[in-house]
Design a protein around this motif. Structure first.
Motif, PDB file in Angstrom:
ATOM      1  N   ARG A 158       0.846  -1.142   0.175  1.00 48.14           N
ATOM      2  CA  ARG A 158      -0.113  -0.016  -0.150  1.00 48.14           C
ATOM      3  C   ARG A 158       0.870   1.194  -0.052  1.00 48.14           C
ATOM      4  O   ARG A 158       0.444   2.413  -0.720  1.00 48.14           O
ATOM      5  N   LEU A 159       1.884   1.236   0.663  1.00 50.23           N
ATOM      6  CA  LEU A 159       2.763   2.247   0.794  1.00 50.23           C
ATOM      7  C   LEU A 159       3.423   2.653  -0.749  1.00 50.23           C
ATOM      8  O   LEU A 159       3.526   3.708  -0.985  1.00 50.23           O
ATOM      9  N   ALA A 160       3.904   1.573  -1.218  1.00 49.93           N
ATOM     10  CA  ALA A 160       4.552   1.664  -2.593  1.00 49.93           C
ATOM     11  C   ALA A 160       3.314   2.243  -3.455  1.00 49.93           C
ATOM     12  O   ALA A 160       3.680   3.035  -4.437  1.00 49.93           O
ATOM     13  N   ALA A 161       2.106   1.834  -3.418  1.00 49.92           N
ATOM     14  CA  ALA A 161       1.048   2.350  -4.229  1.00 49.92           C
ATOM     15  C   ALA A 161       0.883   3.668  -4.206  1.00 49.92           C
ATOM     16  O   ALA A 161       0.723   4.348  -5.003  1.00 49.92           O
ATOM     17  N   ASN A 162       0.886   4.094  -2.886  1.00 49.86           N
ATOM     18  CA  ASN A 162       0.539   5.638  -2.642  1.00 49.86           C
ATOM     19  C   ASN A 162       1.772   6.411  -3.092  1.00 49.86           C
ATOM     20  O   ASN A 162       1.555   7.476  -3.576  1.00 49.86           O
ATOM     21  N   ALA A 163       2.858   5.950  -3.038  1.00 46.19           N
ATOM     22  CA  ALA A 163       4.251   6.714  -3.514  1.00 46.19           C
ATOM     23  C   ALA A 163       4.121   6.922  -4.983  1.00 46.19           C
ATOM     24  O   ALA A 163       4.745   7.691  -5.577  1.00 46.19           O
ATOM     25  N   GLN A 164       3.429   5.835  -5.545  1.00 47.80           N
ATOM     26  CA  GLN A 164       3.228   5.980  -7.040  1.00 47.80           C
ATOM     27  C   GLN A 164       1.946   6.608  -7.440  1.00 47.80           C
ATOM     28  O   GLN A 164       1.903   6.818  -8.741  1.00 47.80           O
ATOM     29  N   GLY A 165       1.164   7.230  -6.725  1.00 47.08           N
ATOM     30  CA  GLY A 165       0.135   8.016  -6.942  1.00 47.08           C
ATOM     31  C   GLY A 165      -1.196   6.937  -7.258  1.00 47.08           C
ATOM     32  O   GLY A 165      -2.160   7.456  -7.786  1.00 47.08           O
ATOM     33  N   ARG A 166      -1.123   5.850  -7.010  1.00 48.82           N
ATOM     34  CA  ARG A 166      -2.181   4.973  -7.103  1.00 48.82           C
ATOM     35  C   ARG A 166      -3.149   4.774  -6.012  1.00 48.82           C
ATOM     36  O   ARG A 166      -2.934   5.098  -5.087  1.00 48.82           O
TER      37      ARG A 166
END
Length: 54
Positions: free
Chosen positions: A46-54
């Motif tokens: 989830r953190l990675a997705a948030n960092a990529q703006g998803r």
């Protein structure tokens, strides 16, 4: 056409690296339950997705 083959030295280095990586992974996961590791994986995903703006 090219044929690439790993040398005996290369094969030995690969196995040492793989074994060292497996030992380090086991060290990192020591003391965690399956559920804790799953929760951690989900949180990091989830953190990675948030960092990529998803």
């Amino acid at each position: 056409m090219h044929i690439i083959e790993i040398t005996p030295t290369g094969r030995a280095r690969f196995h040492r690296s793989r074994d060292a990586a497996a030992r380090f992974d086991a060290q990192l996961r020591a003391g965690f339950t399956h559920d804790e590791l799953e929760a951690l994986t989900n949180a990091l995903t989830r953190l990675a997705a948030n960092a990529q703006g998803r």
